[in-house]
Motif scaffolding. Structure first.
Motif, PDB file in Angstrom:
ATOM      1  N   VAL A 138      83.620 -18.945 134.286  1.00  0.00           N
ATOM      2  CA  VAL A 138      82.838 -19.014 133.045  1.00  0.00           C
ATOM      3  C   VAL A 138      81.857 -17.849 132.976  1.00  0.00           C
ATOM      4  N   LYS A 139      81.260 -17.493 134.115  1.00  0.00           N
ATOM      5  CA  LYS A 139      80.347 -16.342 134.132  1.00  0.00           C
ATOM      6  C   LYS A 139      81.072 -15.059 133.742  1.00  0.00           C
ATOM      7  N   ARG A 156      88.744 -27.988 135.973  1.00  0.00           N
ATOM      8  CA  ARG A 156      87.828 -29.107 136.229  1.00  0.00           C
ATOM      9  C   ARG A 156      88.307 -30.423 135.607  1.00  0.00           C
ATOM     10  N   CYS A 161      84.913 -22.005 140.243  1.00  0.00           N
ATOM     11  CA  CYS A 161      84.832 -22.621 138.916  1.00  0.00           C
ATOM     12  C   CYS A 161      83.724 -22.004 138.069  1.00  0.00           C
ATOM     13  N   THR A 162      82.546 -21.863 138.653  1.00  0.00           N
ATOM     14  CA  THR A 162      81.421 -21.318 137.891  1.00  0.00           C
ATOM     15  C   THR A 162      81.606 -19.825 137.596  1.00  0.00           C
ATOM     16  N   SER A 163      82.245 -19.102 138.515  1.00  0.00           N
ATOM     17  CA  SER A 163      82.396 -17.659 138.317  1.00  0.00           C
ATOM     18  C   SER A 163      83.344 -17.328 137.170  1.00  0.00           C
ATOM     19  N   HIS A 193      82.091 -34.445 135.721  1.00  0.00           N
ATOM     20  CA  HIS A 193      81.907 -33.185 134.993  1.00  0.00           C
ATOM     21  C   HIS A 193      82.520 -33.341 133.612  1.00  0.00           C
ATOM     22  N   GLU A 196      83.568 -24.645 144.019  1.00  0.00           N
ATOM     23  CA  GLU A 196      82.576 -24.682 142.937  1.00  0.00           C
ATOM     24  C   GLU A 196      82.190 -23.269 142.513  1.00  0.00           C
ATOM     25  N   LEU A 197      82.088 -22.365 143.474  1.00  0.00           N
ATOM     26  CA  LEU A 197      81.790 -20.971 143.154  1.00  0.00           C
ATOM     27  C   LEU A 197      82.880 -20.372 142.272  1.00  0.00           C
ATOM     28  N   GLU A 224      87.434 -26.040 130.604  1.00  0.00           N
ATOM     29  CA  GLU A 224      87.601 -25.597 131.985  1.00  0.00           C
ATOM     30  C   GLU A 224      88.756 -26.380 132.600  1.00  0.00           C
TER      31      GLU A 224
END
Length: 397
Positions: free
Chosen positions: A359-360, A45, A355-357, A54, A352-353, A42
Protein backbone atom coordinates in the motif's frame (compact mmCIF):
# COMPACT_ATOMS: atom_id res chain seq x y z
CA UNK A 1 -10.54 13.86 -27.88
CA UNK A 2 -8.74 17.22 -27.81
CA UNK A 3 -5.03 17.78 -27.35
CA UNK A 4 -4.67 15.45 -24.37
CA UNK A 5 -4.28 11.70 -24.63
CA UNK A 6 -7.08 9.87 -22.85
CA UNK A 7 -5.79 6.77 -21.08
CA UNK A 8 -8.28 4.51 -19.33
CA UNK A 9 -7.30 1.85 -16.81
CA UNK A 10 -9.77 -0.98 -16.12
CA UNK A 11 -9.38 -2.36 -12.61
CA UNK A 12 -8.09 -0.91 -9.34
CA UNK A 13 -6.02 -3.77 -8.01
CA UNK A 14 -2.30 -3.61 -7.30
CA UNK A 15 -1.38 -3.38 -11.00
CA UNK A 16 -4.17 -1.03 -12.04
CA UNK A 17 -3.66 1.53 -9.29
CA UNK A 18 0.09 1.66 -9.76
CA UNK A 19 -0.30 2.01 -13.54
CA UNK A 20 -2.88 4.79 -13.19
CA UNK A 21 -0.65 6.74 -10.78
CA UNK A 22 2.43 6.32 -12.95
CA UNK A 23 0.64 7.52 -16.08
CA UNK A 24 0.19 10.97 -14.50
CA UNK A 25 3.91 11.62 -15.12
CA UNK A 26 2.90 13.41 -18.33
CA UNK A 27 0.78 16.54 -18.04
CA UNK A 28 -0.76 15.91 -21.46
CA UNK A 29 -2.19 12.54 -20.37
CA UNK A 30 -5.65 12.37 -18.79
CA UNK A 31 -6.06 9.21 -16.72
CA UNK A 32 -9.39 7.58 -15.89
CA UNK A 33 -9.62 4.53 -13.62
CA UNK A 34 -12.76 2.37 -13.81
CA UNK A 35 -13.52 0.05 -10.91
CA UNK A 36 -16.72 -1.48 -9.48
CA UNK A 37 -16.07 -0.04 -6.01
CA UNK A 38 -14.44 3.04 -4.49
CA UNK A 39 -12.20 0.84 -2.35
CA UNK A 40 -8.79 -0.64 -2.96
CA UNK A 41 -8.94 -4.26 -1.84
CA UNK A 42 -5.87 -5.72 -0.14
CA UNK A 43 -6.26 -9.18 -1.63
CA UNK A 44 -3.40 -10.53 0.48
CA UNK A 45 -5.41 -9.72 3.62
CA UNK A 46 -8.75 -11.31 2.73
CA UNK A 47 -8.11 -14.24 5.07
CA UNK A 48 -7.75 -11.68 7.86
CA UNK A 49 -11.11 -10.17 6.92
CA UNK A 50 -12.72 -13.61 7.24
CA UNK A 51 -11.13 -14.03 10.67
CA UNK A 52 -12.28 -10.55 11.71
CA UNK A 53 -8.92 -8.92 12.41
CA UNK A 54 -8.60 -6.59 9.39
CA UNK A 55 -10.95 -4.75 7.02
CA UNK A 56 -8.69 -5.52 4.01
CA UNK A 57 -9.75 -2.33 2.21
CA UNK A 58 -8.38 1.18 1.75
CA UNK A 59 -10.27 4.13 0.31
CA UNK A 60 -9.11 4.51 -3.29
CA UNK A 61 -8.77 8.26 -2.74
CA UNK A 62 -5.99 7.41 -0.27
CA UNK A 63 -3.84 5.60 -2.86
CA UNK A 64 -4.65 7.43 -6.11
CA UNK A 65 -2.87 10.43 -7.56
CA UNK A 66 -5.09 13.55 -7.49
CA UNK A 67 -5.14 13.72 -11.29
CA UNK A 68 -6.64 10.25 -11.68
CA UNK A 69 -10.38 10.41 -12.34
CA UNK A 70 -12.20 7.52 -10.66
CA UNK A 71 -15.34 6.11 -12.27
CA UNK A 72 -17.15 3.64 -10.01
CA UNK A 73 -18.68 1.26 -12.52
CA UNK A 74 -18.03 -2.04 -14.30
CA UNK A 75 -17.04 -2.50 -17.94
CA UNK A 76 -19.38 -4.75 -19.91
CA UNK A 77 -17.52 -4.69 -23.23
CA UNK A 78 -14.48 -3.22 -24.93
CA UNK A 79 -15.37 -1.79 -28.33
CA UNK A 80 -11.90 -2.28 -29.81
CA UNK A 81 -12.71 -0.80 -33.23
CA UNK A 82 -14.47 2.22 -31.71
CA UNK A 83 -11.90 2.63 -28.92
CA UNK A 84 -14.61 2.87 -26.28
CA UNK A 85 -15.88 1.00 -23.24
CA UNK A 86 -19.52 0.10 -22.65
CA UNK A 87 -20.31 0.36 -18.94
CA UNK A 88 -22.72 -1.67 -16.84
CA UNK A 89 -24.55 1.55 -15.94
CA UNK A 90 -25.30 2.16 -19.63
CA UNK A 91 -22.62 4.81 -20.10
CA UNK A 92 -19.80 4.79 -22.60
CA UNK A 93 -16.23 6.05 -22.18
CA UNK A 94 -13.80 6.56 -25.04
CA UNK A 95 -10.06 6.05 -24.87
CA UNK A 96 -6.88 6.68 -26.84
CA UNK A 97 -4.94 4.07 -24.85
CA UNK A 98 -6.23 1.31 -22.61
CA UNK A 99 -4.62 -0.52 -19.67
CA UNK A 100 -6.34 -3.85 -19.04
CA UNK A 101 -5.85 -4.74 -15.35
CA UNK A 102 -9.02 -6.58 -14.37
CA UNK A 103 -7.21 -8.91 -11.96
CA UNK A 104 -8.32 -12.39 -11.01
CA UNK A 105 -11.19 -14.11 -9.24
CA UNK A 106 -12.14 -17.55 -8.02
CA UNK A 107 -12.35 -20.12 -10.78
CA UNK A 108 -15.78 -21.68 -11.17
CA UNK A 109 -15.51 -25.04 -9.38
CA UNK A 110 -16.34 -28.08 -11.50
CA UNK A 111 -16.85 -30.36 -8.50
CA UNK A 112 -20.51 -31.36 -8.01
CA UNK A 113 -22.15 -29.27 -5.32
CA UNK A 114 -19.24 -26.87 -4.85
CA UNK A 115 -20.98 -23.90 -6.45
CA UNK A 116 -24.01 -24.41 -4.20
CA UNK A 117 -22.43 -25.38 -0.89
CA UNK A 118 -18.84 -24.01 -0.85
CA UNK A 119 -17.88 -20.37 -0.44
CA UNK A 120 -15.01 -18.66 -2.31
CA UNK A 121 -12.69 -16.06 -0.80
CA UNK A 122 -11.35 -14.28 -3.90
CA UNK A 123 -13.16 -10.93 -3.50
CA UNK A 124 -13.91 -8.60 -0.62
CA UNK A 125 -17.61 -9.45 -1.00
CA UNK A 126 -16.75 -13.15 -0.70
CA UNK A 127 -14.70 -12.53 2.43
CA UNK A 128 -17.36 -10.36 4.06
CA UNK A 129 -19.98 -13.03 3.38
CA UNK A 130 -17.72 -15.69 4.88
CA UNK A 131 -17.11 -13.55 7.93
CA UNK A 132 -20.84 -13.26 8.48
CA UNK A 133 -21.37 -17.01 8.00
CA UNK A 134 -18.54 -17.81 10.39
CA UNK A 135 -19.96 -15.43 12.99
CA UNK A 136 -23.38 -17.10 12.68
CA UNK A 137 -22.11 -20.68 12.78
CA UNK A 138 -22.83 -22.90 15.75
CA UNK A 139 -20.05 -23.05 18.37
CA UNK A 140 -17.58 -25.78 17.50
CA UNK A 141 -18.96 -26.23 13.98
CA UNK A 142 -16.29 -27.84 11.78
CA UNK A 143 -14.78 -25.75 8.99
CA UNK A 144 -13.36 -27.37 5.85
CA UNK A 145 -10.93 -25.33 3.75
CA UNK A 146 -10.38 -26.72 0.25
CA UNK A 147 -7.17 -25.77 -1.52
CA UNK A 148 -3.57 -25.78 -0.33
CA UNK A 149 -2.17 -22.66 -1.96
CA UNK A 150 -1.34 -19.52 0.04
CA UNK A 151 -4.98 -18.53 0.53
CA UNK A 152 -5.98 -21.96 1.82
CA UNK A 153 -3.00 -22.23 4.15
CA UNK A 154 -3.40 -18.72 5.54
CA UNK A 155 -7.15 -19.07 6.03
CA UNK A 156 -6.80 -22.43 7.78
CA UNK A 157 -4.06 -21.05 10.05
CA UNK A 158 -6.03 -17.89 10.87
CA UNK A 159 -9.16 -19.81 11.85
CA UNK A 160 -7.28 -22.60 13.59
CA UNK A 161 -5.46 -20.08 15.76
CA UNK A 162 -8.85 -18.72 16.83
CA UNK A 163 -9.91 -22.18 18.00
CA UNK A 164 -12.11 -23.28 15.11
CA UNK A 165 -12.08 -26.98 14.21
CA UNK A 166 -10.46 -26.74 10.79
CA UNK A 167 -9.63 -29.37 8.19
CA UNK A 168 -7.44 -28.33 5.25
CA UNK A 169 -8.03 -30.49 2.15
CA UNK A 170 -4.91 -30.18 0.03
CA UNK A 171 -5.12 -32.63 -2.83
CA UNK A 172 -1.69 -34.09 -3.55
CA UNK A 173 0.35 -31.81 -1.31
CA UNK A 174 0.15 -28.75 0.90
CA UNK A 175 1.80 -25.66 -0.58
CA UNK A 176 2.75 -27.02 -4.04
CA UNK A 177 5.04 -24.02 -4.66
CA UNK A 178 6.97 -24.52 -1.42
CA UNK A 179 10.19 -26.46 -0.97
CA UNK A 180 9.57 -29.74 0.95
CA UNK A 181 11.62 -28.45 3.88
CA UNK A 182 9.39 -25.38 4.12
CA UNK A 183 6.25 -27.48 3.78
CA UNK A 184 7.27 -29.30 6.96
CA UNK A 185 7.42 -25.98 8.82
CA UNK A 186 3.96 -25.06 7.54
CA UNK A 187 2.36 -28.37 8.48
CA UNK A 188 3.96 -28.28 11.94
CA UNK A 189 2.51 -24.85 12.56
CA UNK A 190 -0.94 -25.89 11.32
CA UNK A 191 -0.79 -28.94 13.54
CA UNK A 192 -0.02 -26.69 16.49
CA UNK A 193 -3.29 -24.87 15.85
CA UNK A 194 -5.18 -28.16 15.72
CA UNK A 195 -5.71 -27.96 11.94
CA UNK A 196 -6.11 -31.37 10.33
CA UNK A 197 -4.12 -31.44 7.07
CA UNK A 198 -5.28 -34.00 4.51
CA UNK A 199 -2.99 -34.56 1.53
CA UNK A 200 -2.15 -37.35 -0.87
CA UNK A 201 -3.87 -39.14 -3.77
CA UNK A 202 -7.16 -39.61 -1.91
CA UNK A 203 -7.38 -36.07 -0.53
CA UNK A 204 -9.15 -34.52 -3.48
CA UNK A 205 -12.77 -33.41 -3.31
CA UNK A 206 -15.28 -35.57 -5.15
CA UNK A 207 -18.45 -33.75 -4.06
CA UNK A 208 -19.61 -30.96 -1.76
CA UNK A 209 -22.98 -31.36 -0.05
CA UNK A 210 -24.87 -29.39 2.56
CA UNK A 211 -22.92 -30.11 5.73
CA UNK A 212 -20.35 -32.47 4.20
CA UNK A 213 -17.35 -32.75 1.88
CA UNK A 214 -16.78 -36.10 0.19
CA UNK A 215 -13.25 -37.09 -0.81
CA UNK A 216 -11.98 -39.27 -3.62
CA UNK A 217 -10.94 -42.02 -1.20
CA UNK A 218 -14.48 -42.31 0.17
CA UNK A 219 -14.09 -40.27 3.34
CA UNK A 220 -16.94 -37.96 4.34
CA UNK A 221 -15.93 -34.83 6.24
CA UNK A 222 -18.57 -33.10 8.33
CA UNK A 223 -18.59 -29.38 7.53
CA UNK A 224 -20.53 -26.52 9.05
CA UNK A 225 -18.80 -24.14 6.63
CA UNK A 226 -16.86 -25.05 3.50
CA UNK A 227 -14.38 -22.48 2.17
CA UNK A 228 -13.22 -22.94 -1.44
CA UNK A 229 -9.75 -21.60 -2.28
CA UNK A 230 -8.85 -24.10 -5.03
CA UNK A 231 -8.06 -22.30 -8.25
CA UNK A 232 -8.21 -18.78 -9.65
CA UNK A 233 -9.45 -17.53 -12.98
CA UNK A 234 -9.81 -14.12 -14.58
CA UNK A 235 -12.84 -12.14 -15.78
CA UNK A 236 -13.80 -12.95 -19.37
CA UNK A 237 -14.07 -9.31 -20.49
CA UNK A 238 -11.22 -9.59 -23.03
CA UNK A 239 -12.60 -12.78 -24.53
CA UNK A 240 -16.13 -11.37 -24.73
CA UNK A 241 -14.72 -8.32 -26.47
CA UNK A 242 -13.09 -10.39 -29.23
CA UNK A 243 -9.49 -10.02 -28.03
CA UNK A 244 -7.03 -12.92 -28.08
CA UNK A 245 -6.77 -14.66 -24.73
CA UNK A 246 -5.26 -17.82 -23.28
CA UNK A 247 -7.40 -20.74 -22.12
CA UNK A 248 -8.00 -19.08 -18.73
CA UNK A 249 -9.04 -15.75 -20.26
CA UNK A 250 -5.87 -13.69 -19.74
CA UNK A 251 -5.10 -11.19 -22.48
CA UNK A 252 -2.31 -12.46 -24.75
CA UNK A 253 0.39 -9.81 -25.16
CA UNK A 254 3.93 -9.49 -26.41
CA UNK A 255 6.79 -9.05 -23.97
CA UNK A 256 6.08 -5.32 -23.61
CA UNK A 257 2.58 -6.23 -22.31
CA UNK A 258 1.01 -4.97 -25.56
CA UNK A 259 -2.03 -6.82 -26.86
CA UNK A 260 -1.27 -8.93 -29.94
CA UNK A 261 -4.48 -7.52 -31.47
CA UNK A 262 -4.09 -3.77 -30.87
CA UNK A 263 -1.02 -1.78 -29.83
CA UNK A 264 -3.26 0.75 -28.07
CA UNK A 265 -4.11 -1.85 -25.44
CA UNK A 266 -1.68 -3.09 -22.79
CA UNK A 267 -2.31 -5.51 -19.94
CA UNK A 268 -0.98 -5.77 -16.40
CA UNK A 269 -1.26 -8.01 -13.37
CA UNK A 270 -3.06 -11.34 -13.13
CA UNK A 271 -5.02 -10.75 -16.35
CA UNK A 272 -1.89 -10.46 -18.56
CA UNK A 273 -0.27 -13.38 -20.42
CA UNK A 274 2.89 -12.08 -22.12
CA UNK A 275 3.90 -14.49 -24.90
CA UNK A 276 1.17 -16.78 -23.56
CA UNK A 277 3.31 -17.43 -20.47
CA UNK A 278 2.00 -15.42 -17.50
CA UNK A 279 3.86 -14.69 -14.31
CA UNK A 280 2.71 -16.32 -11.08
CA UNK A 281 -0.43 -14.59 -9.85
CA UNK A 282 0.74 -12.39 -6.96
CA UNK A 283 1.02 -8.79 -5.84
CA UNK A 284 4.77 -9.39 -6.13
CA UNK A 285 4.31 -9.55 -9.90
CA UNK A 286 1.34 -7.17 -10.17
CA UNK A 287 3.12 -4.05 -8.89
CA UNK A 288 6.05 -4.17 -11.33
CA UNK A 289 3.73 -5.23 -14.17
CA UNK A 290 1.62 -2.14 -13.47
CA UNK A 291 4.73 0.02 -13.76
CA UNK A 292 5.82 -1.73 -16.97
CA UNK A 293 2.36 -1.33 -18.53
CA UNK A 294 2.37 2.41 -17.79
CA UNK A 295 5.92 2.76 -19.11
CA UNK A 296 4.90 0.97 -22.32
CA UNK A 297 2.10 3.48 -22.87
CA UNK A 298 4.31 6.46 -22.05
CA UNK A 299 7.15 5.22 -24.27
CA UNK A 300 4.84 4.90 -27.26
CA UNK A 301 3.43 8.38 -26.66
CA UNK A 302 7.01 9.69 -26.63
CA UNK A 303 7.85 7.82 -29.85
CA UNK A 304 10.24 5.40 -28.13
CA UNK A 305 10.22 1.59 -28.29
CA UNK A 306 8.97 0.16 -24.98
CA UNK A 307 11.09 -2.15 -22.86
CA UNK A 308 10.15 -5.81 -22.44
CA UNK A 309 8.90 -7.04 -19.08
CA UNK A 310 11.59 -8.34 -16.74
CA UNK A 311 9.87 -9.11 -13.44
CA UNK A 312 11.98 -10.82 -10.78
CA UNK A 313 10.77 -12.78 -7.78
CA UNK A 314 12.02 -13.07 -4.22
CA UNK A 315 9.80 -15.95 -3.08
CA UNK A 316 6.48 -16.32 -1.30
CA UNK A 317 5.42 -14.86 2.02
CA UNK A 318 2.89 -16.69 4.20
CA UNK A 319 1.17 -15.70 7.41
CA UNK A 320 0.55 -18.62 9.77
CA UNK A 321 -1.93 -16.98 12.09
CA UNK A 322 -1.25 -13.67 13.81
CA UNK A 323 1.77 -14.99 15.71
CA UNK A 324 3.83 -16.64 12.98
CA UNK A 325 4.77 -16.53 9.33
CA UNK A 326 7.57 -17.29 6.94
CA UNK A 327 9.12 -16.16 3.69
CA UNK A 328 10.00 -18.93 1.22
CA UNK A 329 13.08 -17.71 -0.64
CA UNK A 330 13.32 -18.34 -4.37
CA UNK A 331 15.54 -17.74 -7.36
CA UNK A 332 14.94 -14.62 -9.43
CA UNK A 333 13.05 -16.71 -12.00
CA UNK A 334 10.73 -18.00 -9.27
CA UNK A 335 12.07 -21.41 -8.25
CA UNK A 336 11.57 -22.17 -4.56
CA UNK A 337 14.71 -23.20 -2.69
CA UNK A 338 15.54 -24.75 0.68
CA UNK A 339 16.04 -21.46 2.48
CA UNK A 340 13.34 -19.50 4.25
CA UNK A 341 13.08 -16.60 6.67
CA UNK A 342 11.02 -16.57 9.83
CA UNK A 343 8.85 -19.43 10.97
CA UNK A 344 7.67 -17.69 14.13
CA UNK A 345 7.02 -14.13 15.25
CA UNK A 346 9.76 -12.77 13.00
CA UNK A 347 7.93 -14.30 10.05
CA UNK A 348 4.64 -12.72 11.17
CA UNK A 349 6.39 -9.35 11.35
CA UNK A 350 7.86 -9.89 7.88
CA UNK A 351 4.46 -10.76 6.37
CA UNK A 352 2.92 -7.66 7.93
CA UNK A 353 5.78 -5.59 6.52
CA UNK A 354 5.06 -6.98 3.04
CA UNK A 355 1.35 -6.19 3.36
CA UNK A 356 1.89 -2.62 4.51
CA UNK A 357 4.69 -1.95 2.01
CA UNK A 358 2.45 -2.72 -0.98
CA UNK A 359 0.00 0.00 0.00
CA UNK A 360 2.89 2.37 0.75
CA UNK A 361 4.27 1.69 -2.75
CA UNK A 362 0.97 2.79 -4.27
CA UNK A 363 0.86 5.93 -2.12
CA UNK A 364 4.43 6.83 -3.01
CA UNK A 365 3.70 6.44 -6.71
CA UNK A 366 0.62 8.64 -6.29
CA UNK A 367 2.71 11.42 -4.73
CA UNK A 368 5.75 11.01 -6.99
CA UNK A 369 4.76 9.31 -10.26
CA UNK A 370 7.67 7.35 -11.68
CA UNK A 371 9.40 6.56 -8.39
CA UNK A 372 8.54 2.85 -8.35
CA UNK A 373 11.59 0.84 -9.45
CA UNK A 374 10.56 -2.69 -8.49
CA UNK A 375 10.75 -3.74 -12.16
CA UNK A 376 14.33 -2.46 -12.44
CA UNK A 377 15.86 -3.97 -9.32
CA UNK A 378 17.73 -6.51 -11.45
CA UNK A 379 19.03 -5.64 -14.90
CA UNK A 380 19.96 -9.13 -16.06
CA UNK A 381 17.50 -10.91 -18.36
CA UNK A 382 15.53 -13.07 -15.94
CA UNK A 383 12.45 -13.33 -18.13
CA UNK A 384 14.15 -15.57 -20.73
CA UNK A 385 15.05 -18.04 -17.97
CA UNK A 386 11.47 -17.97 -16.71
CA UNK A 387 10.08 -18.57 -20.21
CA UNK A 388 12.49 -21.44 -20.85
CA UNK A 389 11.66 -23.13 -17.54
CA UNK A 390 7.91 -22.78 -18.02
CA UNK A 391 8.17 -24.15 -21.56
CA UNK A 392 10.18 -27.16 -20.37
CA UNK A 393 7.63 -27.78 -17.62
CA UNK A 394 4.77 -27.82 -20.15
CA UNK A 395 6.66 -30.24 -22.42
CA UNK A 396 7.35 -32.71 -19.60
CA UNK A 397 3.87 -32.52 -18.02
Amino acid sequence: MGTRTEVVVIGAGYAGVLAANRLTRRDDVAVTLINPRAEFVERIRLHQLVAGNHDAVVDLADVLAPRVRLVVDAVDRIDVAGRALDLASGGRIGYDRLVYAVGSRAAAPEIPGAAEHAHPIATVEDARRLRSLLHGAAPGAPVVVVGAGPTGIETAAELGEQGHAVTLVCGDTVGPYLHPRVRDVVTDRLDGFGVTVLQGPGATVREVAAGAVRLADGRDLRSGLTIWTAGFGVPDLARRSGLTTDEVGRLITDETLTSVDDDRIVAAGDSAAPSGTPFRMSCQAALPLGAIAADTVLARLAGRPPRPANVVFAGQCLSLGRTAGLFQLASLDDRAGRRFLGGGRAGAWLKELVCTSTVKELRHEARRPGQSTLHRLVRKDVRSRYLRRRTEARVTS
